[in-house]
Design an enzyme around this catalytic site. Structure first.
Site, PDB file in Angstrom:
ATOM      1  N   VAL A 278       0.843  -1.191   0.000  1.00 21.92           N
ATOM      2  CA  VAL A 278       0.000   0.000   0.000  1.00 21.92           C
ATOM      3  C   VAL A 278       0.878   1.241   0.000  1.00 21.92           C
ATOM      4  O   VAL A 278       1.801   1.384   0.812  1.00 21.92           O
ATOM      5  CB  VAL A 278      -0.934  -0.008   1.231  1.00 21.92           C
ATOM      6  CG1 VAL A 278      -1.790   1.247   1.262  1.00 21.92           C
ATOM      7  CG2 VAL A 278      -1.826  -1.246   1.197  1.00 21.92           C
TER       8      VAL A 278
ATOM      9  N   THR B 153       2.749  -1.895   4.314  1.00 22.24           N
ATOM     10  CA  THR B 153       2.971  -0.526   3.885  1.00 22.24           C
ATOM     11  C   THR B 153       4.119  -0.487   2.885  1.00 22.24           C
ATOM     12  O   THR B 153       4.957  -1.391   2.830  1.00 22.24           O
ATOM     13  CB  THR B 153       3.371   0.382   5.061  1.00 22.24           C
ATOM     14  OG1 THR B 153       4.702   0.027   5.503  1.00 22.24           O
ATOM     15  CG2 THR B 153       2.405   0.264   6.232  1.00 22.24           C
ATOM     16  N   ASP B 154       4.157   0.575   2.091  1.00 26.44           N
ATOM     17  CA  ASP B 154       5.400   0.898   1.395  1.00 26.44           C
ATOM     18  C   ASP B 154       6.355   1.459   2.453  1.00 26.44           C
ATOM     19  O   ASP B 154       6.010   1.583   3.634  1.00 26.44           O
ATOM     20  CB  ASP B 154       5.124   1.909   0.275  1.00 26.44           C
ATOM     21  CG  ASP B 154       6.173   1.861  -0.831  1.00 26.44           C
ATOM     22  OD1 ASP B 154       7.292   1.354  -0.586  1.00 26.44           O
ATOM     23  OD2 ASP B 154       5.891   2.336  -1.941  1.00 26.44           O
ATOM     24  N   ALA B 155       7.570   1.802   2.042  1.00 28.58           N
ATOM     25  CA  ALA B 155       8.596   2.238   2.996  1.00 28.58           C
ATOM     26  C   ALA B 155       8.091   3.399   3.856  1.00 28.58           C
ATOM     27  O   ALA B 155       7.673   4.434   3.332  1.00 28.58           O
ATOM     28  CB  ALA B 155       9.858   2.647   2.249  1.00 28.58           C
ATOM     29  N   THR B 156       8.130   3.219   5.167  1.00 25.62           N
ATOM     30  CA  THR B 156       7.608   4.245   6.073  1.00 25.62           C
ATOM     31  C   THR B 156       8.615   5.358   6.335  1.00 25.62           C
ATOM     32  O   THR B 156       8.341   6.273   7.109  1.00 25.62           O
ATOM     33  CB  THR B 156       7.179   3.617   7.411  1.00 25.62           C
ATOM     34  OG1 THR B 156       8.329   3.026   8.041  1.00 25.62           O
ATOM     35  CG2 THR B 156       6.103   2.567   7.194  1.00 25.62           C
TER      36      THR B 156
END
Length: 550
Positions: free
Chosen positions: A220, A267-270
């Site tokens: 996401v 998640t994509d990279a936070t």
């Protein structure tokens, strides 16, 4: 499911929290990797490209020290080189689409899985099913299968099949879909601006289809979908709209609810600004899981973010129900890949047989050959020959490495020069002499000295870049194509397919959508008429401008 439930039941709360984290590794660092796997018990690690021995050593350290087998991932978008330097660079997604044959996307997925699996990967952060609607987007570009939702779906499905047949999980990305905005989620919370009806007919249709056809994970993005969020929650104000990675409307209401997805959401990279600017980080870390994600990709500060997740759980920002639901899905994915039934330690000798093997290199060559696209041509110019265009002036426009960890091939201009000289051309590299007005090179001398002007432009998309445009030399753009009315001029873009925006009236223009080991050699064959240009652009290379077609 017995292993999943018995393992979950035996875990402490700290072990469950550890499983939520999907970390990143850049090198074989025994102490750091042992801390991640043994002390923190993280659920997964993404490998940046390393040499074969380092990847295998890193994976071995992780799997031997982890009580629960780990997910090992990489950006396996273009080939095995996404995780291991000895792997094969197959092609960009857009190059695959330019062949017009989704079977090459199947081969791409299969090869990515085979080469990744050979060094211990079991998870591909791919395929990208974004749709490149906005030519100004600085990050989607050749990472996509183009701007046609049908081709994106056909290639995405083929990649999924090729990859998951090898028991490597795919993660379709970047939900709810990048490519409508001209901004980059690395730098800002970007926007998918489609209406719910438009979204459902394009991105939504593709996500639903791939979810229904076996996608085990969804990555996401830090991409808001304002109109759909408000449809699901009409009380939302503009200020309350969150990126999908934090949005309960999009995660629980749309992806889990309406679409019925029951796999893993991460998640994509936070570390991206698109996530970090949404809310204070001590809230965002636990809220990402509470609001619907199952895994948290990367950390800004390892110990601090783990602390934020633990405190969020203690304070009720992350409920026990959501924690256990997320961990159950993590364990279920691992069980579906059979990780609990094997030691997951890669075999170096087996990897040597797979990486860069003849079959994989042949696929790379075929895709390069079938994707190179002659966008427009000056009548009668091609094929080139040293008899007609002996004296060539070669302009060099080369940039830095691209967005997803591949080191861009340096010195492409020198390689092209060598190939042309081998064919009998005399090639001179452009050098600006007498840059000031009144002292620049003579128009008459240019016509006397050169039979052909050739541009090689290599400007790839990359993180933290707001545009992909050509920056010309000062003053007055000394290297701008201005002689094409007098000297035949060919412009070759080996990365970005949209450079006609900056060279609109150049009469002969070629796109290759990336460079592998064969691209330049095959390009020269086509320029000299030894093979045909058969690639078809998966996007509008004319950028909707009338003058680019002149």
């Amino acid at each position: 499911m017995n292993w999943v439930e018995s393992t979950l039941k035996a875990m402490t709360d700290d072990e469950k929290i550890g499983q939520l984290f999907f970390m990143v590794g850049y090198r074989q660092d025994e102490e750091f990797l042992t801390h991640l796997s043994k002390d923190l018990g993280v659920g997964g690690l993404m490998c940046r490209p390393m040499d074969k021995d380092s990847v295998i050593a890193a994976v071995t350290t992780l799997q031997r020290n982890s009580r629960i087998p780990m997910l090992i991932a990489a950006n396996l978008e273009n080939g095995g080189k996404g995780i291991v330097q000895e792997g094969t660079r197959i092609a960009s997604n857009m190059a695959v689409a330019a062949t017009g044959d989704p079977d090459y996307a199947y081969q791409l997925g299969k090869i990515c899985a085979e080469e990744g699996k050979s060094v211990g990967a079991n998870f591909a952060f791919a395929p990208v099913i974004d749709i490149d609607y906005n030519f100004r987007n600085p990050i989607t570009n050749t990472r996509t299968f183009g701007s046609d939702p049908d081709m994106v779906l056909r290639c995405g499905e083929a990649y999924l099949k090729g990859c998951q047949e090898q028991d490597v999980c795919v993660s379709i990305k970047h939900f709810p879909g990048d490519g409508t905005d001209e901004r980059d989620q690395h730098l800002v919370t970007s926007i998918n601006s489609l209406s719910p009806e438009e979204w459902e007919a394009t991105y939504g249709r593709n996500y639903r289809y791939l979810v229904d056809h076996g996608a085990k994970a969804v990555m996401v993005g830090h991409i808001a979908q304002p109109q759909y969020s408000k449809k699901l929650n009409p009380s939302l104000s503009d200020a309350d709209i969150l990126p999908a990675s934090l949005s309960p409307e999009l995660l629980k209401g749309l992806l889990r609810g309406s679409m019925g997805f029951n796999g893993l959401i991460l998640t994509d990279a936070t570390t991206m600004a698109g996530f970090a600017m949404a809310m204070p980080r001590d809230q965002a870390v636990p809220k990402a899981i509470e609001n619907g994600c199952d895994m948290f990709l990367f950390t800004k500060n390892l110990e601090e973010d783990v602390g934020f997740m633990r405190k969020g759980f203690q304070d009720g920002l992350l409920s026990r129900e959501r924690l256990e639901e997320a961990v159950r899905r993590i364990l279920a994915l691992k069980a579906s890949l059979g990780l609990h039934k094997k030691d997951n330690i890669p075999d170096a000798k087996a990897a040597e047989r797979v990486l860069g093997c003849n079959e994989h290199r042949q696929a790379a060559r075929e895709i390069a050959d079938r994707s190179i696209t002659l966008v427009k041509e000056q009548p009668g110019l091609l094929p080139l020959s040293p008899e007609k265009q002996k004296r060539v002036l070669l302009y060099d426009i080369e940039g830095e490495a691209n967005a997803i960890g591949y080191s861009r091939e340096s010195g492409l201009t020198g390689q092209l020069r060598g190939l042309l000289e081998k064919e009998g051309f005399t090639v001179t590299l452009f050098h600006a002499d007498g840059v000031y007005e009144g002292h620049q090179s003579s128009y008459s001398k240019m016509r006397e000295d050169y039979d052909l002007i050739l541009y090689l432009c290599s400007l790839a998309t990359k993180s933290n870049q707001t545009v992909v445009r050509i920056e010309w030399q000062n003053p007055m753009g000394l290297n701008v194509p201005i002689y094409f009315k007098s000297i035949p001029t060919v412009f070759i873009s080996v990365e970005n397919p949209y450079h006609l925006l900056d060279v609109p009236r150049v009469p002969t223009y070629i796109n290759t959508y990336g460079v592998n080991d064969y691209t330049l050699e095959l390009l020269v064959d086509k320029l000299l008429g030894r093979s045909e240009f058969v690639g078809k652009s998966p996007v509008d290379p004319f950028c909707g401008k009338w003058d680019t077609k002149l």
